[in-house]
Each structure stands twice: as structure tokens, then as C-alpha cells.
Motif scaffolding. Structure first.
Motif, PDB file in Angstrom:
ATOM      1  N   HIS A   5       9.433 -11.244 -34.668  1.00  0.00           N
ATOM      2  CA  HIS A   5       8.791 -12.557 -34.635  1.00  0.00           C
ATOM      3  C   HIS A   5       9.799 -13.636 -34.999  1.00  0.00           C
ATOM      4  O   HIS A   5      10.799 -13.355 -35.654  1.00  0.00           O
ATOM      5  CB  HIS A   5       7.604 -12.583 -35.603  1.00  0.00           C
ATOM      6  N   GLU A   6       9.511 -14.881 -34.587  1.00  0.00           N
ATOM      7  CA  GLU A   6      10.373 -16.017 -34.914  1.00  0.00           C
ATOM      8  C   GLU A   6       9.733 -16.947 -35.942  1.00  0.00           C
ATOM      9  O   GLU A   6      10.401 -17.451 -36.823  1.00  0.00           O
ATOM     10  CB  GLU A   6      10.663 -16.863 -33.662  1.00  0.00           C
ATOM     11  N   GLN A   7       8.436 -17.200 -35.795  1.00  0.00           N
ATOM     12  CA  GLN A   7       7.750 -18.220 -36.593  1.00  0.00           C
ATOM     13  C   GLN A   7       6.999 -17.666 -37.803  1.00  0.00           C
ATOM     14  O   GLN A   7       6.736 -18.409 -38.738  1.00  0.00           O
ATOM     15  CB  GLN A   7       6.752 -18.985 -35.712  1.00  0.00           C
ATOM     16  N   TYR A   8       6.630 -16.396 -37.759  1.00  0.00           N
ATOM     17  CA  TYR A   8       5.792 -15.840 -38.815  1.00  0.00           C
ATOM     18  C   TYR A   8       6.450 -14.661 -39.511  1.00  0.00           C
ATOM     19  O   TYR A   8       7.170 -13.872 -38.903  1.00  0.00           O
ATOM     20  CB  TYR A   8       4.441 -15.365 -38.253  1.00  0.00           C
ATOM     21  N   ILE A   9       6.150 -14.543 -40.793  1.00  0.00           N
ATOM     22  CA  ILE A   9       6.494 -13.387 -41.612  1.00  0.00           C
ATOM     23  C   ILE A   9       5.316 -12.432 -41.498  1.00  0.00           C
ATOM     24  O   ILE A   9       4.161 -12.857 -41.530  1.00  0.00           O
ATOM     25  CB  ILE A   9       6.695 -13.825 -43.081  1.00  0.00           C
ATOM     26  N   ASP A  10       5.595 -11.149 -41.348  1.00  0.00           N
ATOM     27  CA  ASP A  10       4.561 -10.110 -41.318  1.00  0.00           C
ATOM     28  C   ASP A  10       4.488  -9.442 -42.686  1.00  0.00           C
ATOM     29  O   ASP A  10       5.505  -8.951 -43.178  1.00  0.00           O
ATOM     30  CB  ASP A  10       4.950  -9.004 -40.320  1.00  0.00           C
ATOM     31  N   ILE A  11       3.301  -9.391 -43.256  1.00  0.00           N
ATOM     32  CA  ILE A  11       3.062  -8.547 -44.429  1.00  0.00           C
ATOM     33  C   ILE A  11       2.090  -7.475 -43.975  1.00  0.00           C
ATOM     34  O   ILE A  11       0.939  -7.773 -43.664  1.00  0.00           O
ATOM     35  CB  ILE A  11       2.464  -9.326 -45.616  1.00  0.00           C
ATOM     36  N   GLN A  12       2.559  -6.253 -43.874  1.00  0.00           N
ATOM     37  CA  GLN A  12       1.730  -5.156 -43.386  1.00  0.00           C
ATOM     38  C   GLN A  12       1.251  -4.347 -44.578  1.00  0.00           C
ATOM     39  O   GLN A  12       2.056  -3.759 -45.302  1.00  0.00           O
ATOM     40  CB  GLN A  12       2.530  -4.298 -42.411  1.00  0.00           C
ATOM     41  N   LEU A  13      -0.073  -4.344 -44.785  1.00  0.00           N
ATOM     42  CA  LEU A  13      -0.701  -3.677 -45.924  1.00  0.00           C
ATOM     43  C   LEU A  13      -1.573  -2.539 -45.409  1.00  0.00           C
ATOM     44  O   LEU A  13      -2.509  -2.775 -44.632  1.00  0.00           O
ATOM     45  CB  LEU A  13      -1.545  -4.695 -46.707  1.00  0.00           C
ATOM     46  N   LEU A  14      -1.270  -1.331 -45.841  1.00  0.00           N
ATOM     47  CA  LEU A  14      -2.056  -0.176 -45.405  1.00  0.00           C
ATOM     48  C   LEU A  14      -3.294  -0.026 -46.284  1.00  0.00           C
ATOM     49  O   LEU A  14      -3.201  -0.045 -47.514  1.00  0.00           O
ATOM     50  CB  LEU A  14      -1.211   1.099 -45.450  1.00  0.00           C
ATOM     51  N   LEU A  15      -4.456   0.106 -45.643  1.00  0.00           N
ATOM     52  CA  LEU A  15      -5.729   0.260 -46.349  1.00  0.00           C
ATOM     53  C   LEU A  15      -6.151   1.724 -46.442  1.00  0.00           C
ATOM     54  O   LEU A  15      -6.584   2.180 -47.496  1.00  0.00           O
ATOM     55  CB  LEU A  15      -6.818  -0.561 -45.652  1.00  0.00           C
ATOM     56  N   THR A  16      -6.064   2.463 -45.323  1.00  0.00           N
ATOM     57  CA  THR A  16      -6.426   3.884 -45.319  1.00  0.00           C
ATOM     58  C   THR A  16      -5.463   4.653 -44.426  1.00  0.00           C
ATOM     59  O   THR A  16      -4.893   4.108 -43.482  1.00  0.00           O
ATOM     60  CB  THR A  16      -7.866   4.124 -44.795  1.00  0.00           C
ATOM     61  N   GLY A  17      -5.302   5.946 -44.708  1.00  0.00           N
ATOM     62  CA  GLY A  17      -4.444   6.811 -43.910  1.00  0.00           C
ATOM     63  C   GLY A  17      -2.998   6.784 -44.377  1.00  0.00           C
ATOM     64  O   GLY A  17      -2.694   6.376 -45.502  1.00  0.00           O
ATOM     65  N   GLU A  18      -2.112   7.236 -43.492  1.00  0.00           N
ATOM     66  CA  GLU A  18      -0.669   7.267 -43.737  1.00  0.00           C
ATOM     67  C   GLU A  18       0.026   6.735 -42.503  1.00  0.00           C
ATOM     68  O   GLU A  18      -0.379   7.063 -41.387  1.00  0.00           O
ATOM     69  CB  GLU A  18      -0.196   8.713 -43.948  1.00  0.00           C
ATOM     70  N   GLU A  19       1.076   5.966 -42.695  1.00  0.00           N
ATOM     71  CA  GLU A  19       1.754   5.333 -41.565  1.00  0.00           C
ATOM     72  C   GLU A  19       3.259   5.306 -41.808  1.00  0.00           C
ATOM     73  O   GLU A  19       3.708   4.983 -42.900  1.00  0.00           O
ATOM     74  CB  GLU A  19       1.237   3.898 -41.425  1.00  0.00           C
ATOM     75  N   ARG A  20       4.010   5.626 -40.774  1.00  0.00           N
ATOM     76  CA  ARG A  20       5.463   5.461 -40.809  1.00  0.00           C
ATOM     77  C   ARG A  20       5.789   4.186 -40.034  1.00  0.00           C
ATOM     78  O   ARG A  20       5.247   3.953 -38.959  1.00  0.00           O
ATOM     79  CB  ARG A  20       6.169   6.650 -40.162  1.00  0.00           C
ATOM     80  N   ILE A  21       6.670   3.371 -40.601  1.00  0.00           N
ATOM     81  CA  ILE A  21       7.146   2.177 -39.916  1.00  0.00           C
ATOM     82  C   ILE A  21       8.652   2.285 -39.788  1.00  0.00           C
ATOM     83  O   ILE A  21       9.358   2.478 -40.781  1.00  0.00           O
ATOM     84  CB  ILE A  21       6.772   0.881 -40.675  1.00  0.00           C
ATOM     85  N   LEU A  22       9.132   2.214 -38.564  1.00  0.00           N
ATOM     86  CA  LEU A  22      10.569   2.198 -38.300  1.00  0.00           C
ATOM     87  C   LEU A  22      11.000   0.733 -38.285  1.00  0.00           C
ATOM     88  O   LEU A  22      10.260  -0.126 -37.819  1.00  0.00           O
ATOM     89  CB  LEU A  22      10.878   2.874 -36.970  1.00  0.00           C
TER      90      LEU A  22
END
Length: 155
Positions: A65-82
Motif C-alpha cells: 500500500h502507499e497511503q495506508y498502514i495495515d494493522i492485521q489482528l488475528l481473532l481466531t485460528g492460526e495464520e502465517r504472513i509472509l
């Protein structure tokens, strides 16, 4: 990329605008909301609630992204982020300025992080990230992506 846990948000060292955005998102009770777009402070701070099955990373593209910051918050489960550092996105498609995203096929010197419920990662503009990847086997996750206009950090 910055990583943290909600339980230690007060001592995370995050910029006040990011702490405020996460606090607003959590107060809006995203775990009880249907997937969709929810405004928190107009177009300056909003959240997208998502629920989906994780996929192998080969089936996904990285985004930045150019204009926005992403805050990714996991609520349930498990996730891998590359992810990668700014400038590491390769083989990119055109930038979609109106929706503030660009897709890329590859991240040079790719890293990964595994999120469990209550954990969050912050991606600054220009940092490629590929969320929603499997951990072991595919599984259902629910998460919220809080979008913070980057200019709030300099205001």
C-alpha cells in the motif's frame, strides 16, 4: 513490520495513532461483526473484518500500500504472513491508487511470522505482505485489518 500482542499494547512502543486505531477497532468488537467494512474515524481509520480459509502461499500474491498502514489482528485460528522490507516487492502489477493496493508475485528475501489469536502485525506503506497463508494445514480464520492513513503519523 512490527509485531505485538493486544495484551501488551500499552507497552508496545507503537505510535499513538496506531495504538488509538487498534483501541478503536477492539472497542468495536470485530469478533462479533460479520465480514465487511466498518468506519472508525471516517476514511482516516477504518477496519475490514474478514473470515476465510488459509491457503498455500503459492496460491496467493503479496500486497502493498502507499497511503495506508495495515494493522492485521488475528481473532481466531492460526495464520502465517509472509513479508519483506520496503523495496523488496518483485514482479508487481499496476498500482490501484483508488483502492490503495498493488499485487506482486514475489518478495525478495521473504520472511514469515505465525499469528495466533490476539497477535497483530503492522505493515507500513511499501512493505509487501502476503497474509492468509496456511500453518501446517488449511484452516478457517477470522481477522480484522485496521487501515490507518499514514499521514496521521506525521500530523
Amino acid at each position: 513490520m512490527i509485531m505485538g500482542e493486544l495484551q501488551s499494547l500499552a507497552s508496545s512502543g507503537l505510535h499513538e495513532a496506531l495504538v488509538n486505531a487498534l483501541t478503536l477497532a477492539v472497542a468495536a468488537r470485530p469478533q462479533e461483526k460479520a465480514p465487511g467494512h466498518y468506519e472508525l474515524q471516517g476514511e482516516e481509520v477504518f477496519m475490514n473484518v474478514m473470515q476465510f480459509a488459509t491457503q498455500p502461499p503459492e496460491q496467493k500474491k503479496a500486497e502493498l500500500h502507499e497511503q495506508y498502514i495495515d494493522i492485521q489482528l488475528l481473532l481466531t485460528g492460526e495464520e502465517r504472513i509472509l513479508f519483506g522490507v520496503a523495496g523488496s516487492a518483485r514482479e508487481c502489477e499496476e498500482m490501484h491508487h483508488d483502492e490503495d493496493y498493488q499485487l506482486c508475485s514475489r518478495i525478495e528475501a521473504e520472511q514469515s511470522v505465525v499469528l495466533k489469536p490476539g497477535m497483530f502485525v503492522v505493515f507500513m506503506p511499501g512493505e509487501p505482505h502476503k497474509p492468509g497463508c496456511i500453518v501446517g494445514t488449511a484452516g478457517e480464520i477470522k481477522k480484522v485489518v485496521v487501515k490507518v492513513r499514514a499521514s496521521l503519523l506525521t500530523a
